[in-house]
Design a protein around this motif. Structure first.
Motif, PDB file in Angstrom:
ATOM      1  N   VAL A 155       0.829  -1.205   0.000  1.00 48.09           N
ATOM      2  CA  VAL A 155       0.000   0.000   0.000  1.00 48.09           C
ATOM      3  C   VAL A 155       0.860   1.250   0.000  1.00 48.09           C
ATOM      4  CG1 VAL A 155      -1.649   1.355   1.355  1.00 48.09           C
ATOM      5  CG2 VAL A 155      -1.980  -1.111   1.076  1.00 48.09           C
ATOM      6  N   ILE A 156       1.899   1.237   0.860  1.00 50.62           N
ATOM      7  CA  ILE A 156       2.813   2.379   0.914  1.00 50.62           C
ATOM      8  C   ILE A 156       3.481   2.585  -0.430  1.00 50.62           C
ATOM      9  CG2 ILE A 156       4.959   3.232   1.936  1.00 50.62           C
ATOM     10  CD1 ILE A 156       4.096   1.848   4.548  1.00 50.62           C
ATOM     11  N   GLY A 157       3.842   1.485  -1.092  1.00 52.09           N
ATOM     12  CA  GLY A 157       4.477   1.587  -2.407  1.00 52.09           C
ATOM     13  C   GLY A 157       3.559   2.221  -3.428  1.00 52.09           C
ATOM     14  N   VAL A 158       2.288   1.826  -3.403  1.00 54.08           N
ATOM     15  CA  VAL A 158       1.324   2.407  -4.346  1.00 54.08           C
ATOM     16  C   VAL A 158       1.140   3.890  -4.078  1.00 54.08           C
ATOM     17  CG1 VAL A 158      -1.105   2.414  -5.036  1.00 54.08           C
ATOM     18  CG2 VAL A 158       0.101   0.244  -4.749  1.00 54.08           C
ATOM     19  N   ILE A 159       1.026   4.244  -2.776  1.00 58.61           N
ATOM     20  CA  ILE A 159       0.859   5.658  -2.431  1.00 58.61           C
ATOM     21  C   ILE A 159       2.061   6.463  -2.886  1.00 58.61           C
ATOM     22  CG2 ILE A 159       0.733   7.282  -0.496  1.00 58.61           C
ATOM     23  CD1 ILE A 159      -0.901   5.148   0.999  1.00 58.61           C
ATOM     24  N   ALA A 160       3.259   5.918  -2.671  1.00 57.80           N
ATOM     25  CA  ALA A 160       4.466   6.630  -3.078  1.00 57.80           C
ATOM     26  C   ALA A 160       4.534   6.779  -4.587  1.00 57.80           C
ATOM     27  CB  ALA A 160       5.710   5.896  -2.567  1.00 57.80           C
ATOM     28  N   ALA A 161       4.131   5.712  -5.291  1.00 57.34           N
ATOM     29  CA  ALA A 161       4.204   5.746  -6.756  1.00 57.34           C
ATOM     30  C   ALA A 161       3.238   6.761  -7.332  1.00 57.34           C
ATOM     31  CB  ALA A 161       3.897   4.359  -7.329  1.00 57.34           C
ATOM     32  N   ASN A 162       2.128   7.003  -6.615  1.00 55.09           N
ATOM     33  CA  ASN A 162       1.116   7.919  -7.129  1.00 55.09           C
ATOM     34  C   ASN A 162       1.170   9.286  -6.477  1.00 55.09           C
ATOM     35  OD1 ASN A 162      -0.857   6.390  -9.043  1.00 55.09           O
ATOM     36  ND2 ASN A 162      -0.381   4.949  -7.399  1.00 55.09           N
ATOM     37  N   ALA A 163       2.189   9.519  -5.664  1.00 51.93           N
ATOM     38  CA  ALA A 163       2.305  10.801  -4.990  1.00 51.93           C
ATOM     39  C   ALA A 163       2.357  11.919  -6.018  1.00 51.93           C
ATOM     40  CB  ALA A 163       3.570  10.838  -4.119  1.00 51.93           C
ATOM     41  N   GLY A 164       1.552  12.951  -5.809  1.00 55.28           N
ATOM     42  CA  GLY A 164       1.553  14.096  -6.698  1.00 55.28           C
ATOM     43  C   GLY A 164       0.649  13.952  -7.890  1.00 55.28           C
ATOM     44  N   LYS A 165       0.050  12.755  -8.103  1.00 61.04           N
ATOM     45  CA  LYS A 165      -0.849  12.576  -9.236  1.00 61.04           C
ATOM     46  C   LYS A 165      -2.259  12.907  -8.805  1.00 61.04           C
ATOM     47  CE  LYS A 165       1.895   8.991 -11.531  1.00 61.04           C
ATOM     48  NZ  LYS A 165       1.877   7.617 -12.088  1.00 61.04           N
ATOM     49  N   ASP A 166      -3.050  13.488  -9.710  1.00 58.63           N
ATOM     50  CA  ASP A 166      -4.424  13.828  -9.382  1.00 58.63           C
ATOM     51  C   ASP A 166      -5.398  13.145 -10.313  1.00 58.63           C
ATOM     52  OD1 ASP A 166      -4.377  17.159 -10.913  1.00 58.63           O
ATOM     53  OD2 ASP A 166      -3.949  15.173 -11.705  1.00 58.63           O
ATOM     54  N   GLY A 167      -4.990  12.090 -10.986  1.00 61.51           N
ATOM     55  CA  GLY A 167      -5.901  11.348 -11.814  1.00 61.51           C
ATOM     56  C   GLY A 167      -5.821  11.702 -13.273  1.00 61.51           C
ATOM     57  N   ASP A 168      -5.085  12.747 -13.643  1.00 63.85           N
ATOM     58  CA  ASP A 168      -4.890  13.074 -15.058  1.00 63.85           C
ATOM     59  C   ASP A 168      -3.470  13.538 -15.255  1.00 63.85           C
ATOM     60  OD1 ASP A 168      -4.663  15.761 -14.299  1.00 63.85           O
ATOM     61  OD2 ASP A 168      -6.800  16.137 -14.591  1.00 63.85           O
ATOM     62  N   ASP A 169      -3.169  14.005 -16.463  1.00 61.69           N
ATOM     63  CA  ASP A 169      -1.795  14.417 -16.756  1.00 61.69           C
ATOM     64  C   ASP A 169      -1.683  15.927 -16.811  1.00 61.69           C
ATOM     65  OD1 ASP A 169      -3.312  14.790 -18.998  1.00 61.69           O
ATOM     66  OD2 ASP A 169      -1.898  13.883 -20.402  1.00 61.69           O
ATOM     67  N   SER A 170      -2.500  16.611 -15.981  1.00 62.06           N
ATOM     68  CA  SER A 170      -2.493  18.060 -16.018  1.00 62.06           C
ATOM     69  C   SER A 170      -1.248  18.646 -15.364  1.00 62.06           C
ATOM     70  CB  SER A 170      -3.755  18.605 -15.336  1.00 62.06           C
ATOM     71  OG  SER A 170      -3.785  18.220 -13.978  1.00 62.06           O
ATOM     72  N   ALA A 171      -0.612  17.876 -14.453  1.00 61.24           N
ATOM     73  CA  ALA A 171       0.583  18.374 -13.801  1.00 61.24           C
ATOM     74  C   ALA A 171       1.704  18.480 -14.812  1.00 61.24           C
ATOM     75  CB  ALA A 171       0.970  17.460 -12.653  1.00 61.24           C
ATOM     76  N   GLY A 172       2.548  19.461 -14.620  1.00 67.86           N
ATOM     77  CA  GLY A 172       3.679  19.624 -15.525  1.00 67.86           C
ATOM     78  C   GLY A 172       3.864  21.092 -15.842  1.00 67.86           C
ATOM     79  N   PRO A 173       4.966  21.420 -16.520  1.00 69.46           N
ATOM     80  CA  PRO A 173       5.255  22.821 -16.833  1.00 69.46           C
ATOM     81  C   PRO A 173       4.230  23.401 -17.809  1.00 69.46           C
ATOM     82  CG  PRO A 173       6.725  21.358 -18.033  1.00 69.46           C
ATOM     83  CD  PRO A 173       5.965  20.499 -17.068  1.00 69.46           C
ATOM     84  N   VAL A 174       3.937  24.672 -17.627  1.00 71.69           N
ATOM     85  CA  VAL A 174       3.039  25.377 -18.540  1.00 71.69           C
ATOM     86  C   VAL A 174       3.871  25.869 -19.721  1.00 71.69           C
ATOM     87  CG1 VAL A 174       1.495  27.343 -18.828  1.00 71.69           C
ATOM     88  CG2 VAL A 174       1.486  26.051 -16.682  1.00 71.69           C
ATOM     89  N   VAL A 175       3.655  25.265 -20.871  1.00 72.46           N
ATOM     90  CA  VAL A 175       4.420  25.606 -22.075  1.00 72.46           C
ATOM     91  C   VAL A 175       3.493  26.330 -23.043  1.00 72.46           C
ATOM     92  CG1 VAL A 175       5.807  24.721 -23.978  1.00 72.46           C
ATOM     93  CG2 VAL A 175       5.857  23.559 -21.757  1.00 72.46           C
ATOM     94  N   ALA A 176       3.652  27.632 -23.148  1.00 78.01           N
ATOM     95  CA  ALA A 176       2.829  28.419 -24.059  1.00 78.01           C
ATOM     96  C   ALA A 176       3.284  28.181 -25.494  1.00 78.01           C
ATOM     97  CB  ALA A 176       2.929  29.902 -23.722  1.00 78.01           C
ATOM     98  N   PRO A 177       2.347  28.196 -26.436  1.00 82.10           N
ATOM     99  CA  PRO A 177       2.745  28.044 -27.835  1.00 82.10           C
ATOM    100  C   PRO A 177       3.528  29.255 -28.328  1.00 82.10           C
ATOM    101  CG  PRO A 177       0.412  28.559 -27.665  1.00 82.10           C
ATOM    102  CD  PRO A 177       0.889  28.302 -26.276  1.00 82.10           C
ATOM    103  N   SER A 178       4.280  29.076 -29.373  1.00 84.96           N
ATOM    104  CA  SER A 178       5.094  30.146 -29.926  1.00 84.96           C
ATOM    105  C   SER A 178       4.238  31.348 -30.295  1.00 84.96           C
ATOM    106  CB  SER A 178       5.823  29.632 -31.180  1.00 84.96           C
ATOM    107  OG  SER A 178       6.564  30.665 -31.792  1.00 84.96           O
ATOM    108  N   GLY A 179       4.677  32.529 -29.861  1.00 81.60           N
ATOM    109  CA  GLY A 179       3.985  33.761 -30.228  1.00 81.60           C
ATOM    110  C   GLY A 179       2.806  34.119 -29.357  1.00 81.60           C
ATOM    111  N   ALA A 180       2.430  33.246 -28.415  1.00 82.06           N
ATOM    112  CA  ALA A 180       1.310  33.557 -27.531  1.00 82.06           C
ATOM    113  C   ALA A 180       1.656  34.785 -26.687  1.00 82.06           C
ATOM    114  CB  ALA A 180       0.988  32.373 -26.632  1.00 82.06           C
ATOM    115  N   ASN A 181       0.644  35.605 -26.395  1.00 79.48           N
ATOM    116  CA  ASN A 181       0.916  36.805 -25.613  1.00 79.48           C
ATOM    117  C   ASN A 181      -0.259  37.101 -24.688  1.00 79.48           C
ATOM    118  OD1 ASN A 181      -1.038  37.894 -27.298  1.00 79.48           O
ATOM    119  ND2 ASN A 181       0.433  38.967 -28.599  1.00 79.48           N
ATOM    120  N   GLY A 182      -0.303  38.317 -24.184  1.00 80.89           N
ATOM    121  CA  GLY A 182      -1.331  38.682 -23.220  1.00 80.89           C
ATOM    122  C   GLY A 182      -0.962  38.199 -21.833  1.00 80.89           C
TER     123      GLY A 182
END
Length: 257
Positions: A48-75
């Motif tokens: 159980v501890i292994g599963v919790i550790a393996a999933n630490a920081g996950k929220d059920g999708d792949d939304s976590a990660g750096p915000v990479v704006a497309p080229s030329g985006a502004n505002g």
């Protein structure tokens, strides 16, 4: 002592010895069972501890990660994809969702006028992407299509791919745009877009977190739905008298000063 008495005592001692052996054997089995149960419990807890550790920081999708704006985006937070010249005196802000039927209807009605005005340098458009249909209907087609459109922006093909997505929009209840293979297939309709770099960007979800941030900005903006279309800050989509001709007139009047 009679022979019968001696035999009776011997038999009693033998029965007592047998009972002692049975008790020892039972006690040994009990200790073994306790130890075995404890080992299983420890191993289960470790798993159980292994599963919790393996999933630490996950929220059920792949939304976590750096915000990479497309080229030329502004505002603000680089959440707008600009089309047209910076010198244009009018700015059209379009909040849209590639799964949204009303957005497709707006596109079909206003597209040629918007292209004409941007090509003439009289109008600048800021496209801002939302994922409202994913939230309402479930699925990830809004998000995946928005990511693919951002990938197209990276190679200067946003406008053409944007139009292709609306021309091939599935029914609202059909989450076809969740399939990256479909999005890549549609890229084949845009000259020079279906490249290894584009495909990798789509498949990796390079701009997913950027799309999520844009969707969050839409939700915080207090808008009632998509499309939301603002001309120089005024919501023209809610204007029942607005037409492509009226939009063109307002933009051209602003251009003349």
């Amino acid at each position: 002592m009679s022979e019968n008495n001696r035999d009776g005592k011997r038999t009693a001692r033998e029965r007592l010895a047998v009972e002692r052996e049975k008790h020892k054997a039972a006690e040994k089995r009990r200790r073994t069972l306790i130890v075995g149960t404890a080992v299983v419990a420890v191993l289960g807890l470790a798993a159980v501890i292994g599963v919790i550790a393996a999933n630490a920081g996950k929220d059920g999708d792949d939304s976590a990660g750096p915000v990479v704006a497309p080229s030329g985006a502004n505002g603000e937070d680089n959440l707008a994809i600009p089309v047209g010249r910076n010198t244009a005196k009018s700015t059209l802000t379009v909040w849209e969702d590639f799964r949204c039927p009303a957005c497709k209807s707006f596109e079909q009605t206003y597209r040629s006028t918007i292209h004409e005005l941007t090509d003439a340098g009289q109008l600048r458009v800021e496209y801002r992407l939302a994922t409202i249909i994913d939230g309402n209907m479930g699925g990830s087609g809004s998000r995946n299509a928005a990511n693919a459109a951002a990938c197209a922006q990276d190679v200067g093909r946003f406008t053409a791919y944007h139009d292709v997505l609306y021309d091939n929009q599935p029914p609202e209840t059909d989450d076809a745009f969740a399939d990256n293979a479909k999005l890549i297939e549609l890229a084949g309709k845009v000259d020079g877009l279906n490249t290894p770099a584009f495909r990798k960007c789509v498949e990796d979800g390079t701009h997913n977190s950027w799309v999520d941030k844009s969707a969050e900005a839409f939700n915080k903006g207090g808008f009632t739905g998509t499309p939301t279309v603002l001309l120089n800050g005024t919501n023209i989509y809610q204007d029942q008298t607005m037409t492509p001709a009226k939009l063109k007139q307002q933009v051209q009047e602003a251009a003349r000063g």
